[in-house]
Scaffold this motif. Structure first.
Motif, PDB file in Angstrom:
ATOM      1  N   LEU A 247      49.906  45.746  54.213  1.00  0.00           N
ATOM      2  CA  LEU A 247      50.019  44.585  53.322  1.00  0.00           C
ATOM      3  C   LEU A 247      49.223  44.812  52.042  1.00  0.00           C
ATOM      4  O   LEU A 247      49.704  44.544  50.934  1.00  0.00           O
ATOM      5  N   LEU A 252      49.946  45.579  45.860  1.00  0.00           N
ATOM      6  CA  LEU A 252      49.773  46.204  44.543  1.00  0.00           C
ATOM      7  C   LEU A 252      51.103  46.567  43.892  1.00  0.00           C
ATOM      8  O   LEU A 252      51.148  46.818  42.690  1.00  0.00           O
ATOM      9  N   VAL A 277      42.097  41.508  53.793  1.00  0.00           N
ATOM     10  CA  VAL A 277      43.119  41.865  52.809  1.00  0.00           C
ATOM     11  C   VAL A 277      42.460  41.766  51.440  1.00  0.00           C
ATOM     12  O   VAL A 277      42.013  40.693  51.033  1.00  0.00           O
ATOM     13  N   ARG A 278      42.356  42.903  50.747  1.00  0.00           N
ATOM     14  CA  ARG A 278      41.507  42.977  49.555  1.00  0.00           C
ATOM     15  C   ARG A 278      42.258  42.788  48.240  1.00  0.00           C
ATOM     16  O   ARG A 278      41.659  42.489  47.219  1.00  0.00           O
ATOM     17  N   ASN A 279      43.541  42.972  48.256  1.00  0.00           N
ATOM     18  CA  ASN A 279      44.281  42.953  46.984  1.00  0.00           C
ATOM     19  C   ASN A 279      45.020  41.645  46.723  1.00  0.00           C
ATOM     20  O   ASN A 279      45.943  41.588  45.909  1.00  0.00           O
ATOM     21  N   LEU A 280      44.592  40.605  47.415  1.00  0.00           N
ATOM     22  CA  LEU A 280      45.320  39.337  47.318  1.00  0.00           C
ATOM     23  C   LEU A 280      45.325  38.773  45.904  1.00  0.00           C
ATOM     24  O   LEU A 280      46.253  38.060  45.511  1.00  0.00           O
ATOM     25  N   ARG A 281      44.307  39.129  45.110  1.00  0.00           N
ATOM     26  CA  ARG A 281      44.242  38.516  43.780  1.00  0.00           C
ATOM     27  C   ARG A 281      45.415  38.889  42.885  1.00  0.00           C
ATOM     28  O   ARG A 281      45.691  38.173  41.919  1.00  0.00           O
ATOM     29  N   ILE A 283      48.312  38.430  43.393  1.00  0.00           N
ATOM     30  CA  ILE A 283      49.386  37.420  43.481  1.00  0.00           C
ATOM     31  C   ILE A 283      49.258  36.385  42.376  1.00  0.00           C
ATOM     32  O   ILE A 283      50.215  35.672  42.098  1.00  0.00           O
ATOM     33  N   ILE A 284      48.105  36.308  41.702  1.00  0.00           N
ATOM     34  CA  ILE A 284      47.963  35.320  40.622  1.00  0.00           C
ATOM     35  C   ILE A 284      48.743  35.758  39.381  1.00  0.00           C
ATOM     36  O   ILE A 284      49.700  35.081  38.996  1.00  0.00           O
ATOM     37  N   VAL A 288      53.180  35.890  42.852  1.00  0.00           N
ATOM     38  CA  VAL A 288      53.800  36.296  44.122  1.00  0.00           C
ATOM     39  C   VAL A 288      53.627  35.189  45.156  1.00  0.00           C
ATOM     40  O   VAL A 288      52.629  34.472  45.153  1.00  0.00           O
TER      41      VAL A 288
END
Lengths: 354, 354
Positions: A247, A252, A277-281, A283-284, A288
């Protein structure tokens, strides 16, 4: 006691798979036990219910959650399994006796039943469905025509809202859900790439299920790079069955307005502490959407789904690979095999053939 | 050189805030520099553009992302700031001279401009808007009637899709976006609770912005427990400006079908390695939707938004708290104050009043 002899005459053996204790980490065969019990082959007097003979048991990753103690403070939709009692999951059954007006003896059904030879269902609705396409393999109702298929279909179509030409990524792509999603993606006119954990599975994705491309994630030094190569313009729709690092890498690569159908996180179910989950930002800025899919929300659409999916199977547009284990004694081994990726396609257990 | 004297006559001082080098971790005042430059007060011959005088600069957390080198392999929607050049962000401006048919000298506008006294905008569209309610405080166009307000409104209404009676949680609730979201939630008939980082801000939430309840997250031993007490039946809609531990705690309290509007992650922007979000798996059984909001997707709706929001402000349904700093020299300090929560309400910088 009067009638005792008559009752004894109808009692038969009923082996069942029970949970011995709550599980931490990866489950092992010894966490379960196949015990010999017996059952009266009738619905007890005064009870409204359906006594079924279990034919096929479905092995599903979500069962792992019910083998743990619930997380402190978390809202849970389904309670854990009861220690010492038969596990519960979707399966294909034949009605032995029914005092419920909706079902009668001899009917083939699928739905929520026990991991045992016979189960008395005192609340069959809403999770017991008639099988209306007996001309198709009965085992399919433990997978593509049952909960698994409805999950794949609802998640992809209703949550993912695919558009023709979308670039679609599916993780655990040869698994029970993934194999169906990939084929639905092709039916929808999408470009679809799948990941799996062996070269054998990758070959299956390309040759059997019609994936445009596929890769063995265990052979890739970088998941992010593997995805970037296959999606140079990004991913529109990611149907995720794996979670964790998969995920994170896919986030990315999401395109603006991309959708992540969060169906499963099999990489996380056996960890004592889930990976973050480290790359969630991302989605801003990319706007997404991640959305969880709970198949229970779609059971009211089952009849329509069954017709559509039965049609695809008959037309050869959806092909099905099942990994079939014979005998309830092998059910614990089949279940834990899901978590090491031993199964190829939908894992099920044959308890009886009729 | 002919004309040299005339040009020199129109040149004026133009102080600007420039980025000295890319930032790792928390930004400090020394990462920026206020440099003295000069500018000709006209649009150069042969150029189509708008020369604006900057009146109010908006300080926004999202600027932090543009102060870092972009993440390897990540799709980015906006490039980093150029070293040695003026920072760029939304602001309120007055047109000095225009050779662009859409704008003329003397008009008040808001949009994407530079952190300097004067900026030549050679591509003013689509990010420069006329100010059509000059009867309201001009500073509001750097906040509630500008990008901030449109973000709050679009995120809450379009992404969050609130229903009357929804239980709404807002993080960084007294901040520029949060204060507007809370008041929109009340207008929508929701129950709304906010979190903030000081008792002063908590008081503001309850007394000024009409939040039903609020708490100081720094005083709570457990965020999860703090939320559980205030949302015994769970959260329907979480408008998140914070991310990290706040998001993780709120995920555990989301109701079935709940929505998380992912607007900001201010807790994460200054970390070299983002914290992982560990409770994401609950979105599967609870069928929760997380969706990022990028205000750029909503600028085409600005005119309609402006009318609605201007109406709320005039009716007293939306109250505004601005944290105003005087003078471009103080802009670096104001910007970095966002990341330690120094600001109370919308942080802005007055460069000039007309």
């Amino acid at each position: 006691m009067a009638g005792g002899g008559q009752e004894a005459a109808s009692a038969v053996g009923n082996r069942k798979v029970v949970l011995k204790s709550y599980v931490t980490g990866y489950p092992v065969v010894e966490d379960m036990e196949v015990v010999a019990d017996s059952v009266e082959l009738r619905v007890p007097a005064g009870v409204t219910g359906v006594l079924v003979k279990n034919l096929y048991l479905s092995c599903d990753p979500w069962m792992r959650g019910r083998m743990s103690k619930p997380q402190e403070g978390a809202a849970v939709s389904v309670p854990p399994f009861a220690i010492g009692e038969a596990l519960v999951n979707y399966g294909v059954c034949k009605v032995v006796e029914s005092t419920h007006p909706g079902f009668k003896a001899g009917e083939l059904v699928w739905g929520m039943s026990g991991w045992e030879e016979y189960t008395l269902l005192t609340q069959p609705e809403p999770l017991l469905f008639k099988i209306t396409h007996p001309e198709l393999p009965l085992s399919h109702y433990s997978g593509v025509l049952g909960m698994t298929g409805l999950t794949a279909y609802s998640g992809f179509v209703e949550v993912g809202r695919p558009k023709k030409g979308d670039a679609v990524f599916v993780s655990a792509a040869s698994g029970a859900v993934g194999q169906i999603v990939g084929q639905l993606a092709k039916i929808s006119g999408c470009y679809v790439v799948g990941s799996a954990g062996s070269d054998e599975k990758v070959a299956l994705l390309k040759t059997k299920f019609g994936y445009d491309d596929a890769f063995n994630y265990k052979s890739e030094a970088s998941l992010a790079a593997a995805l970037k190569r296959r999606f140079p313009d990004g991913i529109d729709l990611f149907y995720d069955n794996v979670g964790g690092a998969t995920l994170d890498a896919a986030l990315l690569q999401m395109r603006h307005g991309g959708r992540v159908v969060v169906c499963g996180m099999i990489s996380q179910y056996n960890l004592e502490e889930p990976e973050g989950v480290r790359n969630l930002r991302v989605i801003i800025p990319m706007a997404v959407r991640l959305e969880g899919v709970n198949v229970m929300d779609y059971f009211h659409t089952y009849a329509r789904f069954e017709e559509e999916m039965a049609g695809y199977i008959k037309e050869g547009k959806v092909k099905v690979v099942e990994d079939v284990v014979e005998g309830i004694d092998k059910a614990p081994q089949a279940l834990i095999g899901l978590f090491s990726g031993k199964n190829v396609g939908k894992q099920l257990v044959v308890v009886a053939t009729d």
